[in-house]
Design an enzyme around this catalytic site. Structure first.
Site, PDB file in Angstrom:
ATOM      1  N   ASP A 108     -37.015  36.573  31.258  1.00 24.34           N
ATOM      2  CA  ASP A 108     -35.551  36.551  31.216  1.00 24.34           C
ATOM      3  C   ASP A 108     -35.060  35.348  30.408  1.00 24.34           C
ATOM      4  O   ASP A 108     -35.315  34.209  30.760  1.00 24.34           O
ATOM      5  CB  ASP A 108     -35.035  36.442  32.665  1.00 24.34           C
ATOM      6  CG  ASP A 108     -33.531  36.338  32.741  1.00 24.34           C
ATOM      7  OD1 ASP A 108     -33.012  36.227  33.867  1.00 24.34           O
ATOM      8  OD2 ASP A 108     -32.866  36.354  31.686  1.00 24.34           O
ATOM      9  N   ASP A 153     -26.646  38.171  37.617  1.00 21.03           N
ATOM     10  CA  ASP A 153     -26.981  36.738  37.583  1.00 21.03           C
ATOM     11  C   ASP A 153     -25.991  35.962  38.436  1.00 21.03           C
ATOM     12  O   ASP A 153     -24.854  35.730  38.023  1.00 21.03           O
ATOM     13  CB  ASP A 153     -26.961  36.237  36.145  1.00 21.03           C
ATOM     14  CG  ASP A 153     -28.144  36.772  35.359  1.00 21.03           C
ATOM     15  OD1 ASP A 153     -27.936  37.415  34.328  1.00 21.03           O
ATOM     16  OD2 ASP A 153     -29.278  36.554  35.803  1.00 21.03           O
TER      17      ASP A 153
HETATM   18  C1  DX5 Z   1     -29.788  32.718  32.405  1.00 29.06           C
HETATM   19  C2  DX5 Z   1     -29.523  34.160  32.639  1.00 29.06           C
HETATM   20  C3  DX5 Z   1     -29.747  34.872  31.326  1.00 29.06           C
HETATM   21  C4  DX5 Z   1     -29.366  36.316  31.332  1.00 29.06           C
HETATM   22  C5  DX5 Z   1     -29.811  37.025  30.068  1.00 29.06           C
HETATM   23  O1  DX5 Z   1     -29.236  31.973  33.371  1.00 29.06           O
HETATM   24  O2  DX5 Z   1     -30.401  34.658  33.643  1.00 29.06           O
HETATM   25  O3  DX5 Z   1     -31.098  34.717  31.001  1.00 29.06           O
HETATM   26  O4  DX5 Z   1     -29.981  36.904  32.415  1.00 29.06           O
HETATM   27  O5  DX5 Z   1     -29.733  36.169  29.011  1.00 29.06           O
HETATM   28  P1  DX5 Z   1     -29.850  36.649  27.492  1.00 29.06           P
HETATM   29  O6  DX5 Z   1     -28.417  36.786  27.038  1.00 29.06           O
HETATM   30  O7  DX5 Z   1     -30.579  35.538  26.793  1.00 29.06           O
HETATM   31  O8  DX5 Z   1     -30.598  37.949  27.449  1.00 29.06           O
END
Ligand code: DX5
Length: 225
Positions: A182, A40
């Site tokens: 996501d 990310d």
């Molecule tokens: C948001 C990020 C998150 C990460 C995963 O900016 O892209 O979505 O990938 O997040 P969680 O911890 O909710 O799985």
């Protein structure tokens, strides 16, 4: 190679909430079950957070053969496509909402020219109809089920309808686009997401903030649909 080649969906593990002080160990824990690792990338402008960038992609590429998805939560992504592909990204995902100096379509074509999988992401408040014309140019549509910027947020339930709407359009045009979700994906909603038609689950904190990472990632790779 991971342990679950035959499962009917794919798992992309986000390293955003991994223990970055022991990143190699964290990657080894999920490698047997992850189809992708999602990196990310945040620039502090497109989202109110700054995470990591090209050096971390290069580093991870050296320590794993798991394909890497670079999720670019940045403005002006067109400036960095080659850098992320050269660093080892197997898939580059740009945001429909990013400020760009060239057309989104040109950027998507550029990713394809560099032989990387081409992904387009939309935020929860971007309607599906805005991106229909791009579907024939992408391999992957990422539906954000949280507003991007941080891991560990609450899943936005309206995402289910977006999944169903987009899957209908993809099917009716026979597009070869995988739908990835996501944000806030957990063991409480993964099965319903897959039943709604999701092809790839992105999971971050539900794995890396679990009491036992190994058990958590194993559970996400054997979701009953
Ligand atoms: C948001 C990020 C998150 C990460 C995963 O900016 O892209 O979505 O990938 O997040 P969680 O911890 O909710 O799985």
């Amino acid at each position: 190679m991971n342990n679950n080649e035959n499962k009917p969906y794919k798992l992309s593990v986000s390293i955003l909430d991994a223990d970055l002080a022991h990143l190699e160990d964290e990657i080894r824990k999920v490698e047997p079950y992850a189809d992708f690792l999602q990196i990310d990338v945040m620039d502090g402008h497109f989202v109110q957070n700054i995470s990591f960038g090209i050096p971390i992609v290069k580093t991870i590429k050296k320590i794993t053969s798991t394909p890497l998805e670079a999720h670019l939560m940045i403005q002006q992504p067109e400036k960095y496509i080659k850098n992320f592909v050269d660093a080892g990204s197997d898939c580059v995902i740009i945001h429909y909402e990013s400020e760009t100096s060239t057309d989104i379509l040109d950027i998507l074509r550029n990713i394809k020219e560099y032989k990387a999988r081409t992904g387009l992401a939309i935020n929860p408040d971007t309607p599906v109809k805005k991106i229909i014309n791009f579907l024939k140019n992408i391999d992957l549509l990422l539906l954000m089920s949280v507003f991007p910027g941080f891991g560990g947020q609450k899943f936005i339930k309206e995402t289910y309808k977006k999944i169903k709407d987009i899957k209908k359009i993809i099917k009716s045009h026979n597009y070869k686009v995988e739908v990835e979700v996501d944000g806030g994906v957990g063991l409480n909603n993964a099965s319903k997401l897959l039943k709604s038609g999701v092809d790839i689950l992105v999971v971050g904190s539900a794995i890396y903030k679990a009491n036992n990472v190994n058990e958590a990632v194993k559970a996400f790779s054997s979701i009953k649909i």
